[in-house]
Design a protein around this motif. Structure first.
Motif, PDB file in Angstrom:
ATOM      1  N   MET A 124       0.840  -1.180   0.000  1.00  0.00           N
ATOM      2  CA  MET A 124       0.000   0.000   0.000  1.00  0.00           C
ATOM      3  C   MET A 124       0.884   1.242   0.000  1.00  0.00           C
ATOM      4  O   MET A 124       2.067   1.174   0.349  1.00  0.00           O
ATOM      5  N   HIS A 125       0.295   2.344  -0.416  1.00  0.00           N
ATOM      6  CA  HIS A 125       1.027   3.604  -0.516  1.00  0.00           C
ATOM      7  C   HIS A 125       0.690   4.500   0.678  1.00  0.00           C
ATOM      8  O   HIS A 125      -0.476   4.685   1.019  1.00  0.00           O
ATOM      9  N   TYR A 126       1.736   5.035   1.322  1.00  0.00           N
ATOM     10  CA  TYR A 126       1.562   5.995   2.404  1.00  0.00           C
ATOM     11  C   TYR A 126       2.486   7.171   2.131  1.00  0.00           C
ATOM     12  O   TYR A 126       3.710   7.025   2.113  1.00  0.00           O
ATOM     13  N   LYS A 127       1.889   8.330   1.883  1.00  0.00           N
ATOM     14  CA  LYS A 127       2.632   9.508   1.455  1.00  0.00           C
ATOM     15  C   LYS A 127       3.421   9.149   0.194  1.00  0.00           C
ATOM     16  O   LYS A 127       2.850   8.706  -0.780  1.00  0.00           O
ATOM     17  N   ASP A 128       4.750   9.292   0.229  1.00  0.00           N
ATOM     18  CA  ASP A 128       5.536   8.955  -0.967  1.00  0.00           C
ATOM     19  C   ASP A 128       6.238   7.613  -0.816  1.00  0.00           C
ATOM     20  O   ASP A 128       7.191   7.314  -1.540  1.00  0.00           O
ATOM     21  N   LEU A 129       5.752   6.755   0.107  1.00  0.00           N
ATOM     22  CA  LEU A 129       6.376   5.463   0.382  1.00  0.00           C
ATOM     23  C   LEU A 129       5.466   4.317  -0.039  1.00  0.00           C
ATOM     24  O   LEU A 129       4.239   4.444  -0.038  1.00  0.00           O
ATOM     25  N   LEU A 130       6.088   3.202  -0.373  1.00  0.00           N
ATOM     26  CA  LEU A 130       5.367   1.955  -0.625  1.00  0.00           C
ATOM     27  C   LEU A 130       5.643   1.016   0.528  1.00  0.00           C
ATOM     28  O   LEU A 130       6.797   0.668   0.797  1.00  0.00           O
TER      29      LEU A 130
ATOM     30  N   GLU B 264      -8.074   9.089  15.724  1.00  0.00           N
ATOM     31  CA  GLU B 264      -8.887   9.649  14.646  1.00  0.00           C
ATOM     32  C   GLU B 264      -8.769   8.851  13.357  1.00  0.00           C
ATOM     33  O   GLU B 264      -9.701   8.803  12.555  1.00  0.00           O
ATOM     34  N   ASN B 265      -7.616   8.216  13.143  1.00  0.00           N
ATOM     35  CA  ASN B 265      -7.384   7.427  11.929  1.00  0.00           C
ATOM     36  C   ASN B 265      -6.221   6.475  12.203  1.00  0.00           C
ATOM     37  O   ASN B 265      -5.787   6.321  13.352  1.00  0.00           O
ATOM     38  N   LEU B 266      -5.718   5.840  11.156  1.00  0.00           N
ATOM     39  CA  LEU B 266      -4.615   4.890  11.308  1.00  0.00           C
ATOM     40  C   LEU B 266      -3.250   5.512  11.054  1.00  0.00           C
ATOM     41  O   LEU B 266      -2.249   4.797  10.947  1.00  0.00           O
ATOM     42  N   GLN B 267      -3.190   6.826  10.972  1.00  0.00           N
ATOM     43  CA  GLN B 267      -1.924   7.486  10.691  1.00  0.00           C
ATOM     44  C   GLN B 267      -0.852   7.159  11.735  1.00  0.00           C
ATOM     45  O   GLN B 267       0.311   6.934  11.357  1.00  0.00           O
ATOM     46  N   PRO B 268      -1.164   7.117  13.049  1.00  0.00           N
ATOM     47  CA  PRO B 268      -0.111   6.757  14.009  1.00  0.00           C
ATOM     48  C   PRO B 268       0.503   5.383  13.747  1.00  0.00           C
ATOM     49  O   PRO B 268       1.694   5.181  13.991  1.00  0.00           O
ATOM     50  N   LEU B 269      -0.289   4.455  13.240  1.00  0.00           N
ATOM     51  CA  LEU B 269       0.227   3.128  12.933  1.00  0.00           C
ATOM     52  C   LEU B 269       1.225   3.189  11.779  1.00  0.00           C
ATOM     53  O   LEU B 269       2.321   2.618  11.858  1.00  0.00           O
ATOM     54  N   PHE B 270       0.870   3.902  10.716  1.00  0.00           N
ATOM     55  CA  PHE B 270       1.777   4.012   9.580  1.00  0.00           C
ATOM     56  C   PHE B 270       3.024   4.805   9.931  1.00  0.00           C
ATOM     57  O   PHE B 270       4.119   4.504   9.445  1.00  0.00           O
ATOM     58  N   GLU B 271       2.878   5.814  10.785  1.00  0.00           N
ATOM     59  CA  GLU B 271       4.044   6.576  11.215  1.00  0.00           C
ATOM     60  C   GLU B 271       4.994   5.699  12.025  1.00  0.00           C
ATOM     61  O   GLU B 271       6.221   5.825  11.920  1.00  0.00           O
ATOM     62  N   ALA B 272       4.439   4.790  12.827  1.00  0.00           N
ATOM     63  CA  ALA B 272       5.285   3.878  13.600  1.00  0.00           C
ATOM     64  C   ALA B 272       6.039   2.925  12.672  1.00  0.00           C
ATOM     65  O   ALA B 272       7.213   2.609  12.906  1.00  0.00           O
TER      66      ALA B 272
ATOM     67  N   GLY C 170      -2.549  -2.842  -2.894  1.00  0.00           N
ATOM     68  CA  GLY C 170      -3.565  -3.393  -2.006  1.00  0.00           C
ATOM     69  C   GLY C 170      -3.559  -4.910  -2.128  1.00  0.00           C
ATOM     70  O   GLY C 170      -2.522  -5.568  -2.057  1.00  0.00           O
ATOM     71  N   LEU C 171      -4.738  -5.490  -2.370  1.00  0.00           N
ATOM     72  CA  LEU C 171      -4.844  -6.932  -2.547  1.00  0.00           C
ATOM     73  C   LEU C 171      -4.823  -7.326  -4.018  1.00  0.00           C
ATOM     74  O   LEU C 171      -4.960  -8.507  -4.347  1.00  0.00           O
ATOM     75  N   LYS C 172      -4.652  -6.365  -4.904  1.00  0.00           N
ATOM     76  CA  LYS C 172      -4.697  -6.635  -6.337  1.00  0.00           C
ATOM     77  C   LYS C 172      -3.288  -6.705  -6.923  1.00  0.00           C
ATOM     78  O   LYS C 172      -2.364  -6.053  -6.439  1.00  0.00           O
ATOM     79  N   ARG C 173      -3.174  -7.493  -7.971  1.00  0.00           N
ATOM     80  CA  ARG C 173      -1.936  -7.527  -8.753  1.00  0.00           C
ATOM     81  C   ARG C 173      -2.091  -6.612  -9.944  1.00  0.00           C
ATOM     82  O   ARG C 173      -3.107  -6.664 -10.644  1.00  0.00           O
ATOM     83  N   VAL C 174      -1.092  -5.806 -10.168  1.00  0.00           N
ATOM     84  CA  VAL C 174      -1.130  -4.881 -11.291  1.00  0.00           C
ATOM     85  C   VAL C 174       0.130  -5.084 -12.127  1.00  0.00           C
ATOM     86  O   VAL C 174       1.231  -5.279 -11.598  1.00  0.00           O
ATOM     87  N   GLU C 175      -0.037  -5.060 -13.432  1.00  0.00           N
ATOM     88  CA  GLU C 175       1.112  -5.228 -14.319  1.00  0.00           C
ATOM     89  C   GLU C 175       2.027  -4.009 -14.229  1.00  0.00           C
ATOM     90  O   GLU C 175       1.577  -2.874 -14.070  1.00  0.00           O
ATOM     91  N   THR C 176       3.308  -4.277 -14.301  1.00  0.00           N
ATOM     92  CA  THR C 176       4.293  -3.200 -14.239  1.00  0.00           C
ATOM     93  C   THR C 176       5.422  -3.507 -15.215  1.00  0.00           C
ATOM     94  O   THR C 176       5.618  -4.650 -15.625  1.00  0.00           O
ATOM     95  N   GLU C 177       6.145  -2.497 -15.595  1.00  0.00           N
ATOM     96  CA  GLU C 177       7.253  -2.651 -16.541  1.00  0.00           C
ATOM     97  C   GLU C 177       8.587  -2.840 -15.833  1.00  0.00           C
ATOM     98  O   GLU C 177       9.529  -3.368 -16.419  1.00  0.00           O
ATOM     99  N   ARG C 178       8.652  -2.457 -14.531  1.00  0.00           N
ATOM    100  CA  ARG C 178       9.949  -2.415 -13.863  1.00  0.00           C
ATOM    101  C   ARG C 178       9.756  -2.514 -12.353  1.00  0.00           C
ATOM    102  O   ARG C 178       8.775  -2.003 -11.812  1.00  0.00           O
ATOM    103  N   ALA C 179      10.673  -3.171 -11.671  1.00  0.00           N
ATOM    104  CA  ALA C 179      10.652  -3.248 -10.217  1.00  0.00           C
ATOM    105  C   ALA C 179      12.092  -3.277  -9.718  1.00  0.00           C
ATOM    106  O   ALA C 179      12.997  -3.765 -10.412  1.00  0.00           O
ATOM    107  N   THR C 180      12.316  -2.757  -8.507  1.00  0.00           N
ATOM    108  CA  THR C 180      13.680  -2.640  -7.990  1.00  0.00           C
ATOM    109  C   THR C 180      13.783  -3.277  -6.607  1.00  0.00           C
ATOM    110  O   THR C 180      12.804  -3.781  -6.052  1.00  0.00           O
TER     111      THR C 180
END
Length: 360
Positions: free
Chosen positions: A1-7, A119-127, A197-207
């Motif tokens: 999943m994406h959080y801010k500019d992170l995967l 209020e949301n799950l932001q503290p979890l992602f920040e941790a 998320g739970l879906k697979r998406v086609e991509t051209e490149r991965a690192t």
């Protein structure tokens, strides 16, 4: 999943010791572990198994106490139980100094302070961002992908799922597969998928650091390494706990044979068990003296019973024997596996239970 500019890759794992093969493979793909504990029930016996594996790998933990909104929630006592569990598993000082979050997953809220409403799950992602280190791989190094799981598709064939430890992979890249037996197989990436998320998406490149799915590689198995053609280097496969229990799977020979199942022959049985071996590295299937029977060796009764129920629901009809312990000889001595039993009882009954155990 994406959080801010992170995967952020979040991988679930079973908690029971019978599924040790899946646990080891999952832990080989991650850089940290999130221990989810019910704020009412506290740590369960199976929590010990997975946490021990994670701590042995030196993974930094994050503890999340869930269901803090329940009327019988006892977050303070449960947190003390978690600390006791970490100490009992010989966690390092750095691992014991874990962050704690209080969560109501159903409402999608989390907080770092007990008794407060998030209020949301932001503290979890920040941790996660703060305490889980980024991938250590080098995207400019030669390619190394450790295959941790397998899937199949009627159109794409066998699909390898794994983490890129080093390098970069692109669609249509020529690569080699470092086989477990030491052989090297040249092949080509015909399809490349990432996760959203739970879906697979086609991509051209991965690192390096990405978890990807790769198609077009015939006969690949779990534990093998996909590497660059120029500089192929294998990654050691994760160690898998040895099986402890065996059962005989055979053709149904009872008077009511053939009434319920769609697949009833020994050929059907062998094909299904061979398919199971592709994605379940903790299982073994061995021939017996009878062509209509196979010996299936696994981690425990639960693992084998789930396999039997899956086959029944798929239309297979079979008969099975009673479970038998798997023994082996070590230095000329016949040895058998030992399982640990954890009994949680109120303190006032501990003396009675201990006395019963001594007389068992």
């Amino acid at each position: 999943m994406h959080y801010k500019d992170l995967l952020i890759n979040i991988v679930d794992t079973p908690g029971h010791a019978d599924f040790g093969g899946e646990v080891e493979r999952t832990l080989s793909m991650v850089d940290g572990v999130m221990l989810l504990v019910d704020a009412s029930e506290g740590p369960l016996p199976q929590t010990r198994f997975v946490l021990r594996k994670a701590l042995e790998r030196g993974l930094p933990p994050i503890v999340v106490l869930n269901k803090v909104d329940r009327a019988d929630a006892r977050p303070k006592e449960v947190l003390n139980e978690v600390y006791d569990l970490f100490i009992d598993l010989d966690a390092t000082e750095e691992q014991i100094e874990f962050p704690v979050l209080y969560c109501n997953a159903r409402e999608g809220v989390a907080t770092r302070e007990s008794g407060e409403l998030g209020e949301n799950l932001q503290p979890l992602f920040e941790a996660i961002v703060e305490h889980v280190p980024p991938p250590k791989g080098n995207m400019d190094a030669p390619l190394q992908i450790l295959v941790a799981n397998l899937d199949s598709n009627d159109y794409l064939g066998r699909i390898a799922i794994g983490r890129i430890f080093n390098g970069t992979v692109k669609l249509n890249d020529p690569v080699v597969v470092m086989k477990l037996g030491g052989a090297i197989q040249a092949t080509k990436i015909t399809k490349l998928f990432s996760f959203d998320g739970l879906k697979r998406v086609e991509t051209e490149r991965a690192t390096a650091g990405d978890i990807v799915c790769l198609a077009g590689i015939d006969d690949i198995t779990i534990g093998e390494t996909i590497a660059s053609v120029e500089d192929p280097v294998a990654i050691p496969p994760p160690a898998i706990d040895e099986p402890t229990v065996s059962m005989i799977f055979g053709v149904n020979t009872s008077p009511v044979a053939g009434r319920d199942g769609q697949y009833v022959t020994s050929r059907n049985l062998r094909e299904r068990l061979t398919k199971e071996l592709l994605g379940n590295v903790s299982l073994r299937v061995e021939d017996t003296d009878s062509p209509e029977q196979l010996r299936v060796v696994g981690r425990g009764e639960l693992q084998l019973s789930i396999l039997i129920e899956m086959m029944r629901r798929e239309g297979f009809e079979l008969q099975v024997s009673r479970p038998e312990i798997v023994t082996k000889e070590i230095n000329g001595v016949k040895m058998e596996p030992i399982e640990e039993l954890v009994i949680d009882v109120p303190e006032e009954f501990q003396g009675v239970v201990i006395a019963m155990g001594r007389h068992a």
